[in-house]
Design a protein around this motif. Structure first.
Motif, PDB file in Angstrom:
ATOM      1  N   ALA A 108      26.554  15.511   8.184  1.00 54.67           N
ATOM      2  CA  ALA A 108      25.758  15.586   6.958  1.00 54.67           C
ATOM      3  C   ALA A 108      26.605  16.106   5.799  1.00 54.67           C
ATOM      4  N   ASP A 109      27.491  17.069   6.090  1.00 51.32           N
ATOM      5  CA  ASP A 109      28.395  17.574   5.052  1.00 51.32           C
ATOM      6  C   ASP A 109      29.302  16.452   4.553  1.00 51.32           C
ATOM      7  N   ALA A 110      29.852  15.684   5.485  1.00 53.20           N
ATOM      8  CA  ALA A 110      30.742  14.583   5.117  1.00 53.20           C
ATOM      9  C   ALA A 110      29.988  13.510   4.340  1.00 53.20           C
ATOM     10  N   GLU A 111      28.752  13.250   4.755  1.00 48.45           N
ATOM     11  CA  GLU A 111      27.967  12.222   4.068  1.00 48.45           C
ATOM     12  C   GLU A 111      27.688  12.631   2.623  1.00 48.45           C
ATOM     13  N   ASP A 139      36.085  11.034 -16.437  1.00 43.13           N
ATOM     14  CA  ASP A 139      35.121  10.721 -15.393  1.00 43.13           C
ATOM     15  C   ASP A 139      35.806  10.151 -14.158  1.00 43.13           C
ATOM     16  N   ASN A 140      36.777   9.285 -14.368  1.00 41.51           N
ATOM     17  CA  ASN A 140      37.492   8.707 -13.229  1.00 41.51           C
ATOM     18  C   ASN A 140      38.283   9.759 -12.465  1.00 41.51           C
ATOM     19  N   TYR A 141      38.984  10.613 -13.182  1.00 43.85           N
ATOM     20  CA  TYR A 141      39.777  11.615 -12.473  1.00 43.85           C
ATOM     21  C   TYR A 141      38.909  12.665 -11.806  1.00 43.85           C
ATOM     22  N   LYS A 142      37.760  12.944 -12.378  1.00 42.79           N
ATOM     23  CA  LYS A 142      36.833  13.867 -11.726  1.00 42.79           C
ATOM     24  C   LYS A 142      36.398  13.307 -10.377  1.00 42.79           C
ATOM     25  N   THR A 143      36.094  12.018 -10.350  1.00 46.62           N
ATOM     26  CA  THR A 143      35.643  11.408  -9.102  1.00 46.62           C
ATOM     27  C   THR A 143      36.798  11.230  -8.130  1.00 46.62           C
ATOM     28  N   ILE A 144      37.985  10.946  -8.629  1.00 46.45           N
ATOM     29  CA  ILE A 144      39.165  10.867  -7.761  1.00 46.45           C
ATOM     30  C   ILE A 144      39.373  12.186  -7.047  1.00 46.45           C
ATOM     31  N   ARG A 145      39.150  13.275  -7.750  1.00 46.26           N
ATOM     32  CA  ARG A 145      39.313  14.584  -7.107  1.00 46.26           C
ATOM     33  C   ARG A 145      38.305  14.766  -5.976  1.00 46.26           C
ATOM     34  N   ARG A 146      37.081  14.307  -6.186  1.00 48.66           N
ATOM     35  CA  ARG A 146      36.078  14.405  -5.128  1.00 48.66           C
ATOM     36  C   ARG A 146      36.512  13.614  -3.897  1.00 48.66           C
ATOM     37  N   VAL A 147      37.084  12.421  -4.135  1.00 47.06           N
ATOM     38  CA  VAL A 147      37.570  11.606  -3.027  1.00 47.06           C
ATOM     39  C   VAL A 147      38.672  12.341  -2.274  1.00 47.06           C
ATOM     40  N   ASN A 148      39.624  12.885  -3.007  1.00 45.12           N
ATOM     41  CA  ASN A 148      40.739  13.581  -2.359  1.00 45.12           C
ATOM     42  C   ASN A 148      40.263  14.796  -1.579  1.00 45.12           C
ATOM     43  N   ARG A 149      39.268  15.467  -2.107  1.00 46.38           N
ATOM     44  CA  ARG A 149      38.721  16.614  -1.402  1.00 46.38           C
ATOM     45  C   ARG A 149      38.132  16.178  -0.065  1.00 46.38           C
ATOM     46  N   LEU A 150      37.399  15.069  -0.068  1.00 46.70           N
ATOM     47  CA  LEU A 150      36.825  14.579   1.185  1.00 46.70           C
ATOM     48  C   LEU A 150      37.922  14.191   2.164  1.00 46.70           C
ATOM     49  N   LEU A 151      38.918  13.450   1.696  1.00 41.78           N
ATOM     50  CA  LEU A 151      39.975  12.980   2.591  1.00 41.78           C
ATOM     51  C   LEU A 151      40.776  14.130   3.181  1.00 41.78           C
ATOM     52  N   GLU A 152      40.922  15.207   2.444  1.00 39.69           N
ATOM     53  CA  GLU A 152      41.684  16.354   2.942  1.00 39.69           C
ATOM     54  C   GLU A 152      40.902  17.207   3.930  1.00 39.69           C
ATOM     55  N   ASN A 153      39.580  17.068   3.925  1.00 37.74           N
ATOM     56  CA  ASN A 153      38.764  17.967   4.742  1.00 37.74           C
ATOM     57  C   ASN A 153      37.946  17.288   5.829  1.00 37.74           C
ATOM     58  N   ILE A 154      37.810  15.976   5.777  1.00 36.95           N
ATOM     59  CA  ILE A 154      36.931  15.307   6.731  1.00 36.95           C
ATOM     60  C   ILE A 154      37.443  15.431   8.164  1.00 36.95           C
ATOM     61  N   GLY A 155      38.739  15.678   8.325  1.00 38.03           N
ATOM     62  CA  GLY A 155      39.286  15.859   9.667  1.00 38.03           C
ATOM     63  C   GLY A 155      38.704  17.062  10.393  1.00 38.03           C
TER      64      GLY A 155
END
Length: 532
Positions: free
Chosen positions: A43-46, A106-122
């Motif tokens: 649920a956190d990842a979603e 706006d794009n870089y803000k969302t890019i950061r969210r993506v990177n945060r997920l990719l770094e932590n989803i493991g």
């Protein structure tokens, strides 16, 4: 310092002015907790992935994709509350231009969210197959956001980590580097993403979306072989088809209304992305605001129903269709579906912008009325006149199958295969669905003529969908169509087209948008685009 990172545009690209970013140093998102405490369950990842999707733009609100065509020869924008589009077409936009700032941040803000997920989803406890899919979705989204930045700003920083203050000053990557990064990510993700999802997940990134984005990107950079490969993948998948309504003559018009909302033509779309339609393209008599007005240039681009262009007619006939663009309903049906003309009726209003009586809210020059004598009809549905919190809003299609078919045909022409059977086959699929006759090799008997046909088809089929702005730039027609007088409808008193504005866009300077001033001031490693 600890790892309570900033989740904001500021850290995404190093916009670290003390006053502007201080508030982001004390609270995180989406849960206001440290990463070490947040990433635990599926649920956190979603939720983390959901926030990566938030950056997908709307059509007529937020990032306003349709408004990009006001930076082309198809539309004129008024009302500065929706953005300073007039500054751009006059060539006087600067590094503090509001639209540049908005989209860049706006794009870089969302890019950061993506990177945060990719770094932590493991760290997350969830099924491996679902985790792998989330990663592919996130990578494709990150590529899309980089792609949009690239197509507007040129070379920009490639950001693949959730930046902290210590490493937030980044230099621009070259155009080629950003192109290769975004394209590679899209093509790799396309190979692993699902072709479709259940209805509940219908807005998620599919392999088709990734290939469609790759097609657009490759076309812009004249990488026609890659664009052909990507577009053909979509065609051969069998997942998409041109929409046809129960009454075939209404197919094109219904596609942009609630009647045809659920269809297999849409590839990439924003759920309920058509919000704000009446306050952008509606007419005052129905409670709307006509911020966007079609130009005579796009109206004159539509052929007659027999397949002739206006330029093929006699001078008297051309003048007739200038005065009465859809005389005796003789024009391409897509004109009637896309543009409201003088004398047309919408809901309870018969439109006459040249009636100067005080009771005519739609008169030319009225603050919230048309400035060209035409109104945008595409995307306008009478059910949007009054929206309540429980009313479903129309989705907005960012990429649809018709565009892919035309893109594939264009790649063949540009690769020297202009007479390949697929070219007219797919072009005619699009034309025939709209009610237009098939084009033939008898008329389009050279590469130049076939190229002109496809460009014309893209212009009318995809009008007011935010595609044309990128097309005229990659075609090299930018300077030609974006300098000089913009015309509207013919004034019945003078017998001449009204002059709306004079555009003096500097093609060399305006081709790329300015890097925002706040970024330039806060990041010593950033370089500005030429002319700014």
């Amino acid at each position: 310092m600890n790892k309570r990172y900033i989740y904001s545009t500021c850290l995404a690209v190093g916009l670290l002015t003390t006053t502007g970013c201080e508030k982001f140093l004390v609270q995180d998102h989406p849960t206001s907790v440290y990463d070490e405490l947040w990433w635990n369950t599926a649920a956190d990842a979603e939720l983390g992935l959901y926030r990566c999707y938030v950056g997908i733009p709307h059509g007529l609100s937020g990032r306003q994709i349709i408004f990009l065509d006001a930076l082309s020869d198809q539309l004129v924008a008024r009302q500065s509350t929706r953005g300073e589009y007039e500054a751009y077409v006059k060539g006087i936009q600067a590094s503090n231009w509001d639209k540049s700032n908005h989209i860049y941040m706006d794009n870089y803000k969302t890019i950061r969210r993506v990177n945060r997920l990719l770094e932590n989803i493991g760290k997350v406890y969830m099924e491996d197959w679902l985790k792998d899919r989330y990663i592919l979705e996130a990578r494709a989204l990150r590529a899309y956001y980089h792609m949009e930045l690239l197509l507007l700003f040129g070379g920009v920083p490639i950001v693949t980590t959730a930046l902290s203050p210590e490493n937030s000053y980044m230099e621009r990557n070259t155009e080629q580097e950003v192109y290769e990064f975004a394209l590679s990510e899209l093509l790799q993700c396309a190979e692993g993403l699902p072709a479709k999802y259940d209805f509940a997940d219908r807005t998620r990134i599919t392999s088709g979306i990734a290939y469609a984005l790759a097609t657009r990107l490759a076309l812009f950079y004249h990488d026609y072989e890659t664009a052909r490969h990507a577009s053909l993948k979509i065609i051969e998948s069998g997942e998409y088809e041109l929409y046809r309504s129960a009454n075939p003559t209404n197919s094109y018009a219904d596609l942009f209304s609630y009647a045809g909302e659920e269809n297999k033509e849409r590839i990439f779309f924003r759920d309920e992305g058509n919000s704000g339609a009446f306050t952008a393209i509606g007419m005052p008599s129905e409670g709307g605001q006509s911020v966007l007005s079609p130009t005579a240039a796009i109206v004159d681009t539509y052929q007659l129903k027999d397949g002739r262009n206006l330029s093929e007619l006699s001078a008297d006939s051309i003048a007739l269709f200038h005065r009465d663009p859809n005389h005796k309903d003789m024009r391409d049906p897509r004109l009637k579906a896309s543009v409201l003309l003088v004398g047309d009726t919408f809901m309870s209003s018969t439109l006459n912008p040249f009636d100067n009586s005080i009771v005519n809210a739609n008169r030319l020059g009225n603050q919230f009325s048309t400035v060209t004598g035409y109104w945008v009809k595409k995307h306008l549905d009478e059910r949007d006149k009054v929206n309540t919190p429980t009313t479903r809003i129309l989705d907005f299609m960012i990429i649809r199958y018709a565009e892919v078919l035309l893109s594939y045909a264009e790649t063949l022409v540009e690769l020297g295969e202009w007479d390949h059977p697929d070219v007219l086959y797919y072009v005619n699929l699009v034309r025939n669905r709209a009610g237009m006759p098939s084009a033939t090799l008898k008329k389009y008997d050279s590469k130049e003529k076939m190229r002109a046909l496809i460009r014309q088809e893209r212009s009318v089929e995809l009008a007011f969908e935010g595609v044309h702005y990128f097309d005229i730039r990659r075609w090299g027609t930018w300077k030609e169509v974006m300098n000089g007088t913009v015309y509207g409808a013919v004034d019945p008193e003078t017998g001449r087209k009204i002059e709306v504005e004079t555009r003096t866009t500097n093609g060399d300077r305006s081709f790329w948008w300015p890097i925002p001033e706040v970024e330039m001031l806060s990041n010593p490693k950033m370089e500005q685009n030429p002319g700014y």
